[in-house]
Design an enzyme around this catalytic site. Structure first.
Site, mmCIF file in Angstrom:
data_model
loop_
_atom_site.group_PDB
_atom_site.id
_atom_site.type_symbol
_atom_site.label_atom_id
_atom_site.label_comp_id
_atom_site.label_asym_id
_atom_site.label_seq_id
_atom_site.Cartn_x
_atom_site.Cartn_y
_atom_site.Cartn_z
ATOM 1 N N LYS A 1 -86.492 19.081 -33.984
ATOM 2 C CA LYS A 1 -85.300 19.510 -33.239
ATOM 3 C C LYS A 1 -85.080 21.021 -33.218
ATOM 4 O O LYS A 1 -84.010 21.504 -32.851
ATOM 5 C CB LYS A 1 -84.005 18.825 -33.733
ATOM 6 C CG LYS A 1 -84.085 17.343 -33.945
ATOM 7 C CD LYS A 1 -84.881 16.622 -32.901
ATOM 8 C CE LYS A 1 -84.227 16.553 -31.537
ATOM 9 N NZ LYS A 1 -85.195 15.988 -30.541
ATOM 10 N N SER B 1 -78.554 17.587 -33.647
ATOM 11 C CA SER B 1 -79.578 17.173 -32.695
ATOM 12 C C SER B 1 -80.411 16.021 -33.259
ATOM 13 O O SER B 1 -80.745 15.064 -32.554
ATOM 14 C CB SER B 1 -80.473 18.388 -32.380
ATOM 15 O OG SER B 1 -81.418 18.070 -31.409
ATOM 16 N N HIS C 1 -94.965 18.586 -37.037
ATOM 17 C CA HIS C 1 -93.722 18.760 -37.791
ATOM 18 C C HIS C 1 -94.032 18.789 -39.292
ATOM 19 O O HIS C 1 -93.129 18.753 -40.117
ATOM 20 C CB HIS C 1 -92.744 17.620 -37.521
ATOM 21 C CG HIS C 1 -92.143 17.638 -36.151
ATOM 22 N ND1 HIS C 1 -91.730 18.792 -35.531
ATOM 23 C CD2 HIS C 1 -91.863 16.626 -35.279
ATOM 24 C CE1 HIS C 1 -91.230 18.500 -34.343
ATOM 25 N NE2 HIS C 1 -91.300 17.199 -34.161
HETATM 26 P P1 A3P Z 1 -80.092 19.477 -28.572
HETATM 27 O O1 A3P Z 1 -80.200 18.072 -29.062
HETATM 28 O O2 A3P Z 1 -79.201 20.324 -29.444
HETATM 29 O O3 A3P Z 1 -79.674 19.555 -27.128
HETATM 30 P P2 A3P Z 1 -87.418 19.464 -30.247
HETATM 31 O O4 A3P Z 1 -88.187 19.681 -29.006
HETATM 32 O O5 A3P Z 1 -87.892 20.291 -31.407
HETATM 33 O O6 A3P Z 1 -87.282 18.013 -30.573
HETATM 34 O O7 A3P Z 1 -85.941 20.029 -29.992
HETATM 35 C C1 A3P Z 1 -85.070 19.398 -29.091
HETATM 36 C C2 A3P Z 1 -83.860 20.285 -28.925
HETATM 37 O O8 A3P Z 1 -84.216 21.434 -28.122
HETATM 38 C C3 A3P Z 1 -82.734 19.583 -28.156
HETATM 39 O O9 A3P Z 1 -81.527 20.162 -28.668
HETATM 40 C C4 A3P Z 1 -83.036 19.998 -26.730
HETATM 41 O O10 A3P Z 1 -81.953 19.855 -25.848
HETATM 42 C C5 A3P Z 1 -83.394 21.459 -26.954
HETATM 43 N N1 A3P Z 1 -84.172 22.039 -25.845
HETATM 44 C C6 A3P Z 1 -85.288 21.570 -25.298
HETATM 45 N N2 A3P Z 1 -85.693 22.348 -24.283
HETATM 46 C C7 A3P Z 1 -84.811 23.355 -24.194
HETATM 47 C C8 A3P Z 1 -84.677 24.496 -23.333
HETATM 48 N N3 A3P Z 1 -85.545 24.727 -22.359
HETATM 49 N N4 A3P Z 1 -83.635 25.324 -23.543
HETATM 50 C C9 A3P Z 1 -82.734 25.071 -24.530
HETATM 51 N N5 A3P Z 1 -82.806 24.009 -25.374
HETATM 52 C C10 A3P Z 1 -83.845 23.164 -25.204
#
Ligand code: A3P
Length: 294
Positions: free
Chosen positions: A43, A134, A104
C-alpha cells in the site's frame, strides 16, 4: 466461500501460506544484472511506481502498456500461481530483459542474487498512517488475506504485531532505520524523479535541445498516464483484470482515494495517540521523516 489463507512464519516474517510454500523457489530466484526491483511495504504506492517505471522502460505509453495488465508486465515475485495467474517466478522466466520485478518482501528475505548481480532497486515508502488505512480496505477486497475484522480490530492487529497482519506489522518499517539504512542496498536506490530531472537538465549530446523537448513530451505523457484518475479508470492498472480469487474490485475499488491524510477520517483521537507512541518507540533510530498531511 472463503479461501482465506493461514499466516505462516518465514524467517520471522508473517506471510500467507502460499507464499510460505513457494518461498524455497523465491529464495533461489536468479536475478539478472539489468533487473529492476520495485520493493515496497504493501500500500505504499507500488502500482503507481510500477506504471511509471514501465512507461519509461517501454519509451512511452506503448501498445503493451495499454493492452496488458500491470500485474502481467511486472510479476509479483513471491506470489504463487492462483486462478489464471501463473506464479511470479514462472512469469519472470519468460520475460524479456530488462525485467521489472515487484516485491513486498522485507530486505532480509529478498533473494541473494539481486545483491550479487548488483541490481537496481527502487524502494517506495509512504507514511504509515495512510498505509494502515489503505491496507484495511485492501483486506476487504483480497479474499486470500486474513479477515480484517472491524477497523478497531485491524488497527490493533497492525500495531501489536501479533502476526495476523501479513508482511509484518509496523516494525517492518524498521528496514528504514538508520542502522539498516546506512548498510543496506535500499539506501543506494536512485529516486526516479531525480534521475529524470538530471537527464533533462544536463544532457551532453549536441542534439540535446531537441532531445530535451522529446523527453519533456514523454514525461508529460507519463505524468498524465500515471495520474490517480487515469489509473483508476484504466482496466490495465485498476486491478479489474486480476483474478477475483486474488483481488476482487467488485467489492470496492483498489484505486481508493490516492491521498495523503485520509487516516484522519478513520483514526480516533485515542488511536492517533497510541499510534504516535508506538511509532516513536519503534522508529526511534531513524532520521527519516514522513509527511502525514499536505
Ligand atoms: P489508497 O488506498 O490510500 O487510495 P499499492 O499499489 O502499494 O498497493 O498502493 C495502493 C495505494 O496507492 C492506494 O492508496 C491507491 O489508491 C494509491 N495509488 C495508486 N495509484 C496512484 C496514483 N497514480 N496516484 C496516487 N495514488 C495512487
Amino acid at each position: 466461500v472463503t479461501s482465506r489463507q493461514r499466516i505462516c512464519d518465514v524467517k520471522g516474517v508473517p506471510l500467507i501460506s502460499s507464499m510460505h510454500e513457494i518461498f524455497g523457489r523465491v529464495e533461489k530466484f536468479q536475478a539478472k544484472a539489468d533487473d529492476i526491483l520495485i520493493a515496497t511495504y504493501p500500500k505504499a504506492g507500488t502500482t503507481w511506481m510500477i506504471e511509471i517505471m514501465d512507461s519509461i522502460r517501454q519509451g512511452g505509453i506503448t501498445k503493451e502498456i495499454t493492452t496488458i495488465p500491470s500485474h502481467e508486465r511486472t510479476p509479483f515475485l513471491e506470489l504463487s500461481s492462483m486462478g489464471t495467474l501463473p506464479a511470479g517466478v514462472d512469469l519472470l522466466k519468460d520475460m524479456p530483459s530488462p525485467r521489472l520485478v515487484k516485491t513486498h518482501l522485507p530486505f532480509q528475505l529478498v533473494p541473494q542474487s539481486f545483491w550479487d548481480k548488483g541490481c537496481k532497486v527502487i524502494y517506495v515508502a509512504r507514511n504509515a498512517k495512510d498505509i494502515l488505512v489503505s491496507y484495511f480496505f485492501f483486506h476487504k477486497i483480497t479474499p486470500i488475506l486474513p479477515h480484517a475484522g472491524t477497523w478497531d480490530d485491524f488497527f490493533e492487529s497492525f500495531l501489536s504485531g501479533n502476526g495476523e497482519c501479513v508482511h509484518s506489522d509496523l516494525s517492518s518499517l524498521s528496514v528504514l532505520d538508520d542502522q539498516h539504512h546506512r548498510q543496506d542496498p535500499w539506501s543506494h536506490s536512485a529516486l526516479l524523479l531525480l534521475l529524470l530531472l538530471h537527464i533533462d537538465g544536463s544532457f551532453p549530446h549536441p542534439r540535446a535541445p531537441r532531445l530535451k523537448v522529446l523527453i519533456s513530451v514523454l514525461l508529460m505523457e507519463i505524468v498524465k498516464h500515471t495520474s490517480f484518475n487515469m489509473m483508476k479508470d484504466n482496466p490495465m492498472t485498476n486491478f479489474s483484470r486480476m483474478p477475483t480469487c486474488i483481488v476482487d474490485v467488485r467489492i470496492s475499488p483498489f484505486m481508493r482515494k490516492g491521498q495523503v491524510g485520509d487516516w484522519k477520517n478513520h483514526f480516533t483521537v485515542a488511536q492517533n495517540q497510541r499510534f504516535e507512541e508506538e511509532y516513536r518507540r519503534r522508529m526511534a533510530k531513524t532520521s527519516l521523516r514522513f509527511r502525514t498531511e499536505l
